[in-house]
Design a protein around this motif. Sequence first.
Motif, short mmCIF file in Angstrom:
data_model
loop_
_atom_site.label_atom_id
_atom_site.label_comp_id
_atom_site.label_asym_id
_atom_site.label_seq_id
_atom_site.Cartn_x
_atom_site.Cartn_y
_atom_site.Cartn_z
N ASP A 115 9.47 -1.50 8.03
CA ASP A 115 9.67 -1.14 6.63
C ASP A 115 9.12 -2.24 5.72
O ASP A 115 9.38 -3.42 5.95
N VAL A 116 8.36 -1.86 4.72
CA VAL A 116 7.82 -2.82 3.76
C VAL A 116 8.69 -2.77 2.50
O VAL A 116 8.82 -1.73 1.86
N GLU B 189 5.14 -5.49 -1.62
CA GLU B 189 3.81 -5.97 -1.27
C GLU B 189 3.42 -7.16 -2.15
O GLU B 189 3.94 -7.31 -3.27
N ARG C 6 3.95 -10.35 1.34
CA ARG C 6 4.57 -9.07 1.69
C ARG C 6 5.89 -9.35 2.39
O ARG C 6 5.99 -10.26 3.21
N SER D 36 8.46 -7.56 4.96
CA SER D 36 8.64 -6.41 5.85
C SER D 36 9.75 -6.71 6.85
O SER D 36 10.16 -7.86 7.02
#
Length: 238
Positions: A37-38, A41, A94, A96
């Motif tokens: 899952d991000v 960004e 990012r 994640s």
Amino acid sequence: MTTEIDVRGNQVLAAVPPSELNRLAEHLEPVTLKVGDVLYEAGGNVSHVYFPLTAVLSLLTDLGGRQLVEVATVGDEGMAGLSVFLGAGPPTERASVQIAGAALRISAEQFRNDVVVLDGGLQTAIQRYVQAVFTMMARNSACNRAHNIRQRCARWLLMTADRVHSDSFDLTQEFLAQMLGVRRASVSEVATALAADGCIRYSRGTIDVTDHERLRGHACSCYAVIREAFSVAYQGLG
């Protein structure tokens, strides 16, 4: 929020005085995060600030050519979304999910307008966390230059076991290679060597740490330094 979620399962939140934490808890939403899952960004919008409970997050820098390298890891000792707290621009990394699990989140707007303005325990706890993160990132940078793959891999596995409070966690060699910024073949060689020494057991994407002391013997000094930085970060708070 429901009483099933222990807000103090996150060390930043546990360092906040009860009266302030009770107010904050009204805005915290429990979520279950899945591997990959991000959350946001680089250069993008941060919609929520996350406080992991059992999940582990990776902050990744894009070096171009589809190469992502981990610069920091976030577990129950911290939070993701520091750019919101600092009042900075968009994040440069990012975020994640590295290990699936539970977390608490609050909207960035709520956090910015209703929480950050408070000059209280949460401010102090996050400031302490930021200092510990500086230590972690400095050691990560030096570690990547000075220590070999086996040392770095052992450190990474120990830190992950600490964060999930379990000797067993799901992790593919491909993902670990990305976290360490090395080839998958290199990770395979190291994992085989650590397993042969009785430190870990690896099967079907699951790592079992079978001997912490032996694994510590393979890890570099960065493990102890980073662990100490976070262990003292919140002393005297809460």
